[in-house]
Write a protein that holds these residues in place. Sequence first.
Motif, PDB file in Angstrom:
ATOM      1  N   ILE A  22       0.847  -1.196   0.000  1.00 17.86           N
ATOM      2  CA  ILE A  22       0.000   0.000   0.000  1.00 17.86           C
ATOM      3  C   ILE A  22       0.886   1.251   0.000  1.00 17.86           C
ATOM      4  O   ILE A  22       1.516   1.564   1.016  1.00 17.86           O
ATOM      5  CB  ILE A  22      -0.944  -0.001   1.224  1.00 17.86           C
ATOM      6  N   PRO A  23       0.985   1.963  -1.096  1.00 20.96           N
ATOM      7  CA  PRO A  23       1.861   3.143  -1.158  1.00 20.96           C
ATOM      8  C   PRO A  23       1.480   4.226  -0.149  1.00 20.96           C
ATOM      9  O   PRO A  23       2.367   4.943   0.344  1.00 20.96           O
ATOM     10  CB  PRO A  23       1.671   3.642  -2.601  1.00 20.96           C
ATOM     11  N   GLU A  24       0.201   4.378   0.147  1.00 19.38           N
ATOM     12  CA  GLU A  24      -0.234   5.413   1.095  1.00 19.38           C
ATOM     13  C   GLU A  24       0.355   5.171   2.488  1.00 19.38           C
ATOM     14  O   GLU A  24       0.684   6.124   3.199  1.00 19.38           O
ATOM     15  CB  GLU A  24      -1.762   5.456   1.183  1.00 19.38           C
ATOM     16  N   ALA A  37      -4.756  11.762   8.327  1.00 21.90           N
ATOM     17  CA  ALA A  37      -5.045  13.166   8.630  1.00 21.90           C
ATOM     18  C   ALA A  37      -5.627  13.900   7.430  1.00 21.90           C
ATOM     19  O   ALA A  37      -6.075  15.040   7.551  1.00 21.90           O
ATOM     20  CB  ALA A  37      -3.767  13.869   9.095  1.00 21.90           C
ATOM     21  N   ASP A  38      -5.617  13.247   6.260  1.00 22.75           N
ATOM     22  CA  ASP A  38      -6.132  13.854   5.034  1.00 22.75           C
ATOM     23  C   ASP A  38      -7.594  13.440   4.859  1.00 22.75           C
ATOM     24  O   ASP A  38      -7.902  12.258   4.661  1.00 22.75           O
ATOM     25  CB  ASP A  38      -5.291  13.390   3.842  1.00 22.75           C
ATOM     26  N   ASP A  39      -8.498  14.409   4.928  1.00 22.60           N
ATOM     27  CA  ASP A  39      -9.929  14.111   4.829  1.00 22.60           C
ATOM     28  C   ASP A  39     -10.336  13.631   3.441  1.00 22.60           C
ATOM     29  O   ASP A  39     -11.389  13.003   3.278  1.00 22.60           O
ATOM     30  CB  ASP A  39     -10.755  15.345   5.197  1.00 22.60           C
ATOM     31  N   SER A  40      -9.519  13.907   2.438  1.00 23.73           N
ATOM     32  CA  SER A  40      -9.877  13.514   1.071  1.00 23.73           C
ATOM     33  C   SER A  40      -9.525  12.053   0.770  1.00 23.73           C
ATOM     34  O   SER A  40      -9.799  11.570  -0.324  1.00 23.73           O
ATOM     35  CB  SER A  40      -9.148  14.418   0.068  1.00 23.73           C
ATOM     36  N   ILE A  41      -8.915  11.372   1.713  1.00 29.47           N
ATOM     37  CA  ILE A  41      -8.471   9.990   1.491  1.00 29.47           C
ATOM     38  C   ILE A  41      -9.259   9.057   2.402  1.00 29.47           C
ATOM     39  O   ILE A  41      -9.425   9.328   3.595  1.00 29.47           O
ATOM     40  CB  ILE A  41      -6.959   9.852   1.738  1.00 29.47           C
ATOM     41  N   ILE A  50       0.905   8.684   4.418  1.00 32.56           N
ATOM     42  CA  ILE A  50      -0.397   9.349   4.301  1.00 32.56           C
ATOM     43  C   ILE A  50      -1.434   8.624   5.155  1.00 32.56           C
ATOM     44  O   ILE A  50      -2.237   9.247   5.841  1.00 32.56           O
ATOM     45  CB  ILE A  50      -0.831   9.400   2.820  1.00 32.56           C
ATOM     46  N   VAL A  51      -1.404   7.300   5.107  1.00 31.84           N
ATOM     47  CA  VAL A  51      -2.260   6.473   5.954  1.00 31.84           C
ATOM     48  C   VAL A  51      -1.367   5.814   6.997  1.00 31.84           C
ATOM     49  O   VAL A  51      -0.303   5.291   6.673  1.00 31.84           O
ATOM     50  CB  VAL A  51      -3.023   5.416   5.130  1.00 31.84           C
TER      51      VAL A  51
END
Length: 484
Positions: free
Chosen positions: A269-271, A297-301, A276-277
Amino acid sequence: MASPITQAMKQIADEKGIAYESVLETVETALAAAYRKDFGNKNQNIRVEFDPEKYDGHTGGIRVFDVKSVVEDMELDENYFERLEASTAPKQDKDRPREKPEEKKPEPEGKKEDGLTEGEEEFKFNPKTMIMLSDARDLKPDAQIDEEIRVELHVPAAFGRMAAQTAKQVILQKLREAERSVIFGDFKGREGELMNVIVQRREGRVVLIDLGRATGILLPEDQIETERYYPGTRIKAVLRQVEMTPRGPEIRLSRTSKQLVTALFAQEIPEIENGIVEIREIAREPGSRTKVAVATADDSIDPIGSCIGQRGTRIQTIIRELGGEKVDVIEWYEDPAEFIRAALSPAKVSAVELDEATHLATVKVAADQLSLAIGKGGQNVRLAAKLTNWKITVVEEGGRVVGDSETMEFDLPEAVESDEDAPESAEESQHKAEERAEEPLEGAATAAVIAAEAVPEGEEEKEEEVKEGKKEDEQKEETPSVTE
């Protein structure tokens, strides 16, 4: 051009993966042992400087020194060196009478302590590594305390066979130690790393792993019970721990560690690899089921969607690497109640009540969600308790206590006790298949009746005549013929 011995030393350094300076230091240590064997004495601290470019096969290129540290002058009694030699000599209890040690046993404890302190003071001068200031100034007029005095010694002749054998043993031992140190340094900094390795063989309950220049081990507690490790099989394992033992570095790998799940998620999983995750918590029962709590922390993900992948491709790859172990990905919440609600998925929780004093969570679920909330053998609630670090009690909406993660006691009807998500075992599926095979196929009798009804009347008479003719023929064959 380098001399042949220099080339040989460089070749050894390349093959063993160690520095050339380590090989040179090993040769110098071996030459010091050889000199001590043939020409030295017990009070010499021998060091050798070796220049492989000047070595002529005998003594050329070899410089030998007696190295001592300067200490202040001391007054020693006449028997000092005899007592020092006796204390360092190997013990020969068999040749000595037994009365002497018996006389020393009844000494009071205070005298023993005093004896130790006196012994430390008594043997504080070691003639092998020390030289008194007055004697040092005979060799070097401006010698000072703590200075190192080097006295060059003459090499009278080439080393003998025994000295050469001693040097050979020292070289082999030192090279082995240097190689072990290099391997330990290489793997020690890789703890927690995911490794693609090959099973070498099994010794008892321990599985040996081929790591190239080293051999790793899978201890019984690091093996998944349902897995079989055959020689030549390629597996993925996490480097759990590296320790230096008297037999060399011990490299321990693991298939049961939580770090394996973390490493597989980061690989697939790259995120997660990019941060990012984030994986917040993991609860695992190796070989059976794992729950992973993720957050971002990114609401778009969508953290769960990122881990599952399109049509589940990412999570299926991880499950395959874990040998079919189930993996539940849930979203991490800062609110304990919401986190517990999510941790008990796939069950739908009606309400969660928290008791901060006892760190107990009481979870209410509907009757049709009991089996999902508890899980087979209490696995789902047990993993949820580990994941959230809360004790969880499952209560039916009517108020009856159904399961407790702390006591592991569950009150479920027999029909509800099994986990709906749990796959059938091979024996259960085979047994069911046999039962189905013994049962008559649905519609078989009806099809026979319909086929009989579909035959016309004329055809029925013809069929009966044919059957009667066959019966008569059979009776004639059975009746033996009698000749007159």
